[in-house]
Scaffold this active site. Structure first.
Site, PDB file in Angstrom:
ATOM      1  CG  ASN A 172      26.097  29.709  83.500  1.00  0.00           C
ATOM      2  OD1 ASN A 172      26.297  30.683  84.229  1.00  0.00           O
ATOM      3  ND2 ASN A 172      27.025  29.203  82.707  1.00  0.00           N
ATOM      4  CD1 TRP A 173      20.470  32.726  85.390  1.00  0.00           C
ATOM      5  CD2 TRP A 173      20.370  34.204  87.074  1.00  0.00           C
ATOM      6  NE1 TRP A 173      19.295  32.516  86.068  1.00  0.00           N
ATOM      7  CE2 TRP A 173      19.205  33.403  87.111  1.00  0.00           C
ATOM      8  CE3 TRP A 173      20.528  35.204  88.038  1.00  0.00           C
ATOM      9  CZ2 TRP A 173      18.202  33.575  88.072  1.00  0.00           C
ATOM     10  CZ3 TRP A 173      19.535  35.377  88.997  1.00  0.00           C
ATOM     11  CH2 TRP A 173      18.380  34.573  89.000  1.00  0.00           C
ATOM     12  CE  LYS A 174      26.728  31.073  79.726  1.00  0.00           C
ATOM     13  NZ  LYS A 174      27.094  30.750  78.359  1.00  0.00           N
ATOM     14  CG  HIS A 188      30.936  27.120  81.713  1.00  0.00           C
ATOM     15  ND1 HIS A 188      31.271  27.873  80.621  1.00  0.00           N
ATOM     16  CD2 HIS A 188      29.621  26.854  81.599  1.00  0.00           C
ATOM     17  CE1 HIS A 188      30.184  28.074  79.885  1.00  0.00           C
ATOM     18  NE2 HIS A 188      29.162  27.462  80.459  1.00  0.00           N
ATOM     19  CD  GLU A 202      30.669  31.081  78.561  1.00  0.00           C
ATOM     20  OE1 GLU A 202      30.352  31.540  79.669  1.00  0.00           O
ATOM     21  OE2 GLU A 202      29.828  30.831  77.670  1.00  0.00           O
ATOM     22  CD  GLU A 254      27.348  23.620  79.331  1.00  0.00           C
ATOM     23  OE1 GLU A 254      26.230  24.127  79.258  1.00  0.00           O
ATOM     24  OE2 GLU A 254      28.330  24.228  79.772  1.00  0.00           O
ATOM     25  N   GLY A 299      25.951  29.148  73.248  1.00  0.00           N
ATOM     26  CA  GLY A 299      25.684  30.536  72.862  1.00  0.00           C
ATOM     27  C   GLY A 299      25.681  30.772  71.358  1.00  0.00           C
ATOM     28  CB  SER A 340      22.117  26.484  71.524  1.00  0.00           C
ATOM     29  OG  SER A 340      23.170  27.382  71.261  1.00  0.00           O
ATOM     30  N   GLY A 374      21.656  31.398  77.840  1.00  0.00           N
ATOM     31  CA  GLY A 374      20.827  32.488  77.328  1.00  0.00           C
ATOM     32  C   GLY A 374      19.348  32.388  77.700  1.00  0.00           C
TER      33      GLY A 374
HETATM   34  P1  PGA Z   1      23.745  28.671  76.205  1.00  0.00           P
HETATM   35  O1  PGA Z   1      24.857  28.467  77.334  1.00  0.00           O
HETATM   36  O2  PGA Z   1      22.490  27.972  76.672  1.00  0.00           O
HETATM   37  O3  PGA Z   1      23.564  30.143  76.080  1.00  0.00           O
HETATM   38  O4  PGA Z   1      24.274  28.048  74.946  1.00  0.00           O
HETATM   39  C1  PGA Z   1      25.001  27.243  78.014  1.00  0.00           C
HETATM   40  C2  PGA Z   1      26.105  27.321  79.036  1.00  0.00           C
HETATM   41  O5  PGA Z   1      27.069  28.058  78.826  1.00  0.00           O
HETATM   42  O6  PGA Z   1      26.056  26.650  80.071  1.00  0.00           O
END
Ligand code: PGA
Length: 259
Positions: A10-12, A96, A98, A166, A172, A211, A233
């Site tokens: 997931n490149w966000k 997600h 976020e 998650e 993150g 993470s 990340g």
């Molecule tokens: P992260 O993000 O690996 O940076 O913790 C995971 C995600 O948001 O899918």
């Protein structure tokens, strides 16, 4: 061995088009070394169509990070599941944390987006997980049950689906859930998925996210019921992302590192 495992990046909201192209090329070239892992990438919308156009047969599939639930209309700034599909997406992230936390998306919206994804012919990746506060109140199981039940209410149990567990506090932050926590949570997720009438063994892969990096991936990859990873990340560099694919394919440390 077991069914094929998944590695999703997931490149966000990162990377311009040249960087996205370079990262995709690096991942696609390296992915050939990991035939037992199904690799997916979720670039920002600004790069999706270009990457999909340049994609060659057998290279990592591309997904959208979000979609609107309507097919078209006056929804300034939004992209429908049909438009994402038209641009070359095969998958879409839904729910997600976020999106839930920063954009106030609730369980109902998540369900609408899942339906939209299926209507458009996309495979959704339904993300679920508890917050730190919910975890400290020992509500994880209830939260997962609620999120999954509400998202899948009325859904065709044969519609293609991946689920990503998650824990919000692990995204993150560099803090990874313990193997015990992940094993337990994946068990609960699988129970709910089965209760929704879905085939759990192979039919609905359950990924872990939060993470995951080349170091944390190996012990996590050994947990029964973890069918792959959703990575943020560490998916922004081909080397670290592919090192996670390596961990998925060889979860046991190599002989020289044993003991
Ligand atoms: P992260 O993000 O690996 O940076 O913790 C995971 C995600 O948001 O899918």
């Amino acid at each position: 061995m077991t069914a094929r495992r998944y590695l999703a990046g997931n490149w966000k909201m990162n990377l311009g088009l040249p960087e996205a192209r370079a990262l995709y090329r690096g991942v696609a070239d390296g992915a050939k070394g990991y035939p037992a892992t199904r690799i997916l990438v979720f670039p920002p919308f600004t790069a999706l169509a270009a990457l999909a156009e340049a994609r060659r047969e057998g290279e990592p599939a591309i997904g959208a990070q979000n979609c609107h639930f309507e097919t078209n209309g006056a929804f300034t700034g939004e992209v429908s599941a049909e438009q994402a599909k038209d641009a070359g997406a095969e998958f879409v992230l839904v729910g997600h944390s976020e999106r839930r936390r920063l954009f106030c998306e609730n369980d109902l919206l998540t369900r609408q987006k899942l339906s939209a994804a299926w209507r458009a012919g996309l495979t959704p990746v339904l993300c679920v997980g508890e917050t730190m506060v919910e975890r400290s109140r020992r509500e994880t199981r209830d939260i997962l049950a609620r999120q999954i039940q509400r998202a899948l209410e009325g859904a065709n149990p044969r519609a293609p689906l991946l689920v990503a567990y998650e824990p919000v506090w692990a995204i993150g932050t560099g803090v990874v859930a313990t193997s015990d926590e992940v094993a337990k949570a994946h068990g609960w997720v699988r129970e709910e998925v089965a209760a929704a009438g879905r085939d759990v063994e192979g039919g609905t892969p359950v990924l872990y996210g939060g993470s995951v990096d080349p170091k944390t991936a190996r012990p996590l990859a050994r947990i029964a019921g973890v069918d792959g990873f959703l990575v943020g990340g560490a998916s922004l560099e081909a080397a670290s992302f592919l090192a996670i694919a390596e961990a998925l394919e060889t979860p046991e440390p190599r002989a020289s590192a044993a003991n």
